[in-house]
Design a protein around this motif. Sequence first.
Motif, mmCIF file in Angstrom:
data_model
loop_
_atom_site.group_PDB
_atom_site.id
_atom_site.type_symbol
_atom_site.label_atom_id
_atom_site.label_comp_id
_atom_site.label_asym_id
_atom_site.label_seq_id
_atom_site.Cartn_x
_atom_site.Cartn_y
_atom_site.Cartn_z
ATOM 1 N N ARG A 159 22.628 12.587 22.683
ATOM 2 C CA ARG A 159 22.380 11.736 23.840
ATOM 3 C C ARG A 159 23.662 11.427 24.620
ATOM 4 N NH1 ARG A 159 18.855 8.041 21.705
ATOM 5 N NH2 ARG A 159 17.149 9.274 22.452
ATOM 6 N N TRP A 160 24.747 11.041 23.931
ATOM 7 C CA TRP A 160 25.978 10.680 24.640
ATOM 8 C C TRP A 160 26.641 11.903 25.272
ATOM 9 C CZ3 TRP A 160 27.081 6.217 26.474
ATOM 10 C CH2 TRP A 160 26.559 5.077 25.864
ATOM 11 N N GLY A 161 26.587 13.045 24.604
ATOM 12 C CA GLY A 161 27.145 14.271 25.178
ATOM 13 C C GLY A 161 26.401 14.668 26.442
ATOM 14 N N ALA A 162 25.076 14.573 26.382
ATOM 15 C CA ALA A 162 24.259 14.886 27.553
ATOM 16 C C ALA A 162 24.523 13.886 28.674
ATOM 17 C CB ALA A 162 22.779 14.900 27.184
ATOM 18 N N PHE A 163 24.724 12.627 28.302
ATOM 19 C CA PHE A 163 25.018 11.598 29.302
ATOM 20 C C PHE A 163 26.326 11.911 30.025
ATOM 21 C CE2 PHE A 163 27.311 7.669 30.335
ATOM 22 C CZ PHE A 163 26.456 7.154 31.302
#
Length: 195
Positions: free
Chosen positions: A24-28
């Motif tokens: 999730r954070w990488g995609a964000f």
Amino acid sequence: LSILAVSVATGFIFATLRLVGLKRWGAFFGTLLFSASAIAVRGAVFVEVYGLALFGLAVVLWAVCRCVFREAEARDVLTLALCYGLALAHHPTQAFLAPAVLYAVVRYTRKNRPPAAFYALLAAAGLFGLSAYLYLPLRTAAVPAVAWFSPDNLERLGFVLGGAAYGEFWGVSGGYFWSNVSLLAGYLSGQLPVY
């Protein structure tokens, strides 16, 4: 409309990054970098045609990744064909996505060996998306106050769809080719800053 198109495209970029395996954070952060890029900020937000083209690109990439990075079903491939047809109807530069689209379709068909009816549905989905082109002659037939190059017959429609209407910018008819190549190279260098 441009800001809405880019905002929705950003959501599809996030979903695509999640599909390829980013947390999730990488995609964000990937989506944040995309949102702050010059192509999204300088081009697509301010010019409606680029915003919608970016939206089409994001949706098609999402549909390709959905077919490639997970167990694709027939409806995923049909959705891809429909989305690609719509994106291609909006802007001919979406033709650059053809290798990715073909890869996803061939991968699915080799793995699942669908019946012949599937191929007919696949073609119908793509053609249904491309049918958005029919808006041009239908709208022109209503004699609007402004009809961009009046595509009211096959010759004029071919003129618009073939890009001849934009030949002046690309130097096809005006001799501005090298100055426009220089302009586009400047845009590219703005996309790839050297630190």
